[in-house]
Design a protein around this motif. Structure first.
Motif, PDB file in Angstrom:
ATOM      1  N   PHE A  74       0.833  -1.211   0.000  1.00  0.00           N
ATOM      2  CA  PHE A  74       0.000   0.000   0.000  1.00  0.00           C
ATOM      3  C   PHE A  74       0.862   1.252   0.000  1.00  0.00           C
ATOM      4  O   PHE A  74       0.582   2.213  -0.728  1.00  0.00           O
ATOM      5  N   LEU A  75       1.905   1.262   0.826  1.00  0.00           N
ATOM      6  CA  LEU A  75       2.784   2.430   0.900  1.00  0.00           C
ATOM      7  C   LEU A  75       3.457   2.695  -0.447  1.00  0.00           C
ATOM      8  O   LEU A  75       3.588   3.852  -0.861  1.00  0.00           O
ATOM      9  N   VAL A  76       3.893   1.636  -1.128  1.00  0.00           N
ATOM     10  CA  VAL A  76       4.528   1.804  -2.435  1.00  0.00           C
ATOM     11  C   VAL A  76       3.545   2.429  -3.425  1.00  0.00           C
ATOM     12  O   VAL A  76       3.855   3.416  -4.114  1.00  0.00           O
ATOM     13  N   VAL A  77       2.335   1.867  -3.498  1.00  0.00           N
ATOM     14  CA  VAL A  77       1.316   2.396  -4.406  1.00  0.00           C
ATOM     15  C   VAL A  77       0.960   3.826  -4.023  1.00  0.00           C
ATOM     16  O   VAL A  77       0.820   4.712  -4.888  1.00  0.00           O
ATOM     17  N   HIS A  78       0.827   4.074  -2.734  1.00  0.00           N
ATOM     18  CA  HIS A  78       0.459   5.396  -2.225  1.00  0.00           C
ATOM     19  C   HIS A  78       1.496   6.442  -2.624  1.00  0.00           C
ATOM     20  O   HIS A  78       1.150   7.540  -3.087  1.00  0.00           O
ATOM     21  N   VAL A  79       2.768   6.116  -2.464  1.00  0.00           N
ATOM     22  CA  VAL A  79       3.844   7.054  -2.802  1.00  0.00           C
ATOM     23  C   VAL A  79       3.901   7.290  -4.308  1.00  0.00           C
ATOM     24  O   VAL A  79       4.057   8.435  -4.772  1.00  0.00           O
ATOM     25  N   VAL A  80       3.760   6.220  -5.087  1.00  0.00           N
ATOM     26  CA  VAL A  80       3.791   6.354  -6.542  1.00  0.00           C
ATOM     27  C   VAL A  80       2.661   7.258  -7.027  1.00  0.00           C
ATOM     28  O   VAL A  80       2.869   8.158  -7.863  1.00  0.00           O
ATOM     29  N   LEU A  81       1.457   7.059  -6.499  1.00  0.00           N
ATOM     30  CA  LEU A  81       0.321   7.891  -6.895  1.00  0.00           C
ATOM     31  C   LEU A  81       0.523   9.340  -6.480  1.00  0.00           C
ATOM     32  O   LEU A  81       0.137  10.266  -7.203  1.00  0.00           O
ATOM     33  N   ALA A  82       1.128   9.548  -5.305  1.00  0.00           N
ATOM     34  CA  ALA A  82       1.391  10.908  -4.846  1.00  0.00           C
ATOM     35  C   ALA A  82       2.380  11.616  -5.767  1.00  0.00           C
ATOM     36  O   ALA A  82       2.258  12.821  -6.030  1.00  0.00           O
ATOM     37  N   LEU A  83       3.346  10.868  -6.287  1.00  0.00           N
ATOM     38  CA  LEU A  83       4.319  11.445  -7.211  1.00  0.00           C
ATOM     39  C   LEU A  83       3.692  11.709  -8.584  1.00  0.00           C
ATOM     40  O   LEU A  83       4.042  12.683  -9.259  1.00  0.00           O
ATOM     41  N   LEU A  84       2.764  10.829  -8.987  1.00  0.00           N
ATOM     42  CA  LEU A  84       2.088  11.012 -10.274  1.00  0.00           C
ATOM     43  C   LEU A  84       1.074  12.153 -10.227  1.00  0.00           C
ATOM     44  O   LEU A  84       0.803  12.798 -11.240  1.00  0.00           O
ATOM     45  N   VAL A  85       0.486  12.368  -9.038  1.00  0.00           N
ATOM     46  CA  VAL A  85      -0.491  13.455  -8.853  1.00  0.00           C
ATOM     47  C   VAL A  85       0.039  14.354  -7.729  1.00  0.00           C
ATOM     48  O   VAL A  85      -0.431  14.300  -6.598  1.00  0.00           O
ATOM     49  N   PRO A  86       1.044  15.192  -8.017  1.00  0.00           N
ATOM     50  CA  PRO A  86       1.704  15.969  -6.972  1.00  0.00           C
ATOM     51  C   PRO A  86       0.787  16.909  -6.199  1.00  0.00           C
ATOM     52  O   PRO A  86       1.070  17.231  -5.043  1.00  0.00           O
ATOM     53  N   LYS A  87      -0.337  17.331  -6.802  1.00  0.00           N
ATOM     54  CA  LYS A  87      -1.227  18.224  -6.069  1.00  0.00           C
ATOM     55  C   LYS A  87      -1.878  17.518  -4.891  1.00  0.00           C
ATOM     56  O   LYS A  87      -2.262  18.163  -3.916  1.00  0.00           O
ATOM     57  N   SER A  88      -1.970  16.181  -4.953  1.00  0.00           N
ATOM     58  CA  SER A  88      -2.510  15.444  -3.805  1.00  0.00           C
ATOM     59  C   SER A  88      -1.519  15.456  -2.649  1.00  0.00           C
ATOM     60  O   SER A  88      -1.906  15.537  -1.481  1.00  0.00           O
ATOM     61  N   LEU A  89      -0.215  15.406  -2.965  1.00  0.00           N
ATOM     62  CA  LEU A  89       0.813  15.499  -1.929  1.00  0.00           C
ATOM     63  C   LEU A  89       0.832  16.894  -1.333  1.00  0.00           C
ATOM     64  O   LEU A  89       0.961  17.068  -0.118  1.00  0.00           O
ATOM     65  N   ARG A  90       0.686  17.887  -2.178  1.00  0.00           N
ATOM     66  CA  ARG A  90       0.642  19.273  -1.702  1.00  0.00           C
ATOM     67  C   ARG A  90      -0.532  19.481  -0.749  1.00  0.00           C
ATOM     68  O   ARG A  90      -0.395  20.141   0.289  1.00  0.00           O
ATOM     69  N   ALA A  91      -1.682  18.888  -1.091  1.00  0.00           N
ATOM     70  CA  ALA A  91      -2.865  19.032  -0.228  1.00  0.00           C
ATOM     71  C   ALA A  91      -2.645  18.380   1.126  1.00  0.00           C
ATOM     72  O   ALA A  91      -3.133  18.866   2.150  1.00  0.00           O
ATOM     73  N   MET A  92      -1.872  17.275   1.154  1.00  0.00           N
ATOM     74  CA  MET A  92      -1.620  16.600   2.414  1.00  0.00           C
ATOM     75  C   MET A  92      -0.566  17.330   3.261  1.00  0.00           C
ATOM     76  O   MET A  92      -0.418  17.065   4.442  1.00  0.00           O
ATOM     77  N   ILE A  93       0.130  18.271   2.656  1.00  0.00           N
ATOM     78  CA  ILE A  93       1.127  19.050   3.388  1.00  0.00           C
ATOM     79  C   ILE A  93       0.544  20.384   3.866  1.00  0.00           C
ATOM     80  O   ILE A  93       0.677  20.739   5.040  1.00  0.00           O
ATOM     81  N   ILE A  94      -0.095  21.116   2.965  1.00  0.00           N
ATOM     82  CA  ILE A  94      -0.602  22.433   3.344  1.00  0.00           C
ATOM     83  C   ILE A  94      -2.129  22.489   3.412  1.00  0.00           C
ATOM     84  O   ILE A  94      -2.695  23.501   3.811  1.00  0.00           O
ATOM     85  N   GLY A  95      -2.786  21.411   2.991  1.00  0.00           N
ATOM     86  CA  GLY A  95      -4.236  21.337   3.125  1.00  0.00           C
ATOM     87  C   GLY A  95      -5.004  21.774   1.901  1.00  0.00           C
ATOM     88  O   GLY A  95      -6.158  21.380   1.714  1.00  0.00           O
ATOM     89  N   ARG A  96      -4.392  22.620   1.044  1.00  0.00           N
ATOM     90  CA  ARG A  96      -5.121  23.181  -0.100  1.00  0.00           C
ATOM     91  C   ARG A  96      -4.526  22.722  -1.418  1.00  0.00           C
ATOM     92  O   ARG A  96      -3.371  22.366  -1.466  1.00  0.00           O
TER      93      ARG A  96
END
Length: 209
Positions: free
Chosen positions: A187-209
């Motif tokens: 799950f962590l591998v898939v989760h990280v890969v998807l976060a890298l493919l959709v960087p705005k989702s990672l940004r939302a998890m860091i700053i909320g927006r």
């Protein structure tokens, strides 16, 4: 008289939207830290008594030896249990789980899996989880509960004998615990890969927006 103050977001016609509230972000990163600590220390414990014909590379384990691995594992266990329980209670109490994770239908999952495999699965609206995300997130919550219960049973097999009995016996609990760990790693591998493919989702998890 109405205020004439206009934000940059309004000028662009794209008002800022909170995707991930603060409590989700804080608990998410605490859970991530606890899981990584538990996985690495768990590999150290596994190496002392392997279930299969392999061991994990020493440089990817935590603790240095069995006793050290156990200390790290138990410390991370309490962090994961307390934070995870708070996450579950808050998720149900606020209605976030009901809104984000359900319903999950076989037809919806199959449709989104086909869309993902053909690179047609959109991520434009981060406030809505697709059926694949719902299944993965709901599933990893269940796996998390299962790995904690098997872990507690292995930790105190005499005092918590009923947990061991729930899974059949101590060896079976060990195997279930191991496969739950493997599921979390996947799950962590898939989760990280998807976060890298959709960087705005990672940004939302860091700053909320």
């Amino acid at each position: 008289m109405a205020s004439l103050t206009v934000t940059d977001e309004q000028v662009r016609g794209n008002p800022a939207k909170v995707i991930q509230p603060a409590w989700v972000r804080v608990m998410h990163w605490i859970n991530a830290l606890a899981m990584i600590l538990m996985i690495l220390s768990g590999w150290q414990i596994y190496n002392a008594s392997p279930l299969f014909a392999f061991t994990f590379p020493r440089e990817y384990t935590l603790g240095g030896w069995l006793g050290g691995g156990l200390l790290w594992h138990f410390a991370a266990m309490w962090l994961l249990m307390i934070n995870g329980l708070a996450y579950l209670v808050t998720g149900f109490a606020t209605g976030r789980f009901a809104k984000k994770l359900f319903p999950i239908t076989p037809s919806g999952v199959l449709h989104d899996v086909r869309a993902a495999l053909t690179f047609k699965l959109g991520h434009d609206d981060l406030t809505v989880y697709n059926y694949v995300q719902r299944l993965l997130y709901a599933g990893i919550i269940l796996v998390g509960v299962l790995i904690v219960l098997t872990g507690l049973g292995m930790w105190k097999p005499v005092q918590l004998y009923y947990l061991v009995a729930l899974f059949g016996d101590y060896p079976t609990a060990r195997y279930i615990h191991f496969f739950c760990m493997a599921a979390i790693c996947a799950f962590l591998v898939v989760h990280v890969v998807l976060a890298l493919l959709v960087p705005k989702s990672l940004r939302a998890m860091i700053i909320g927006r």
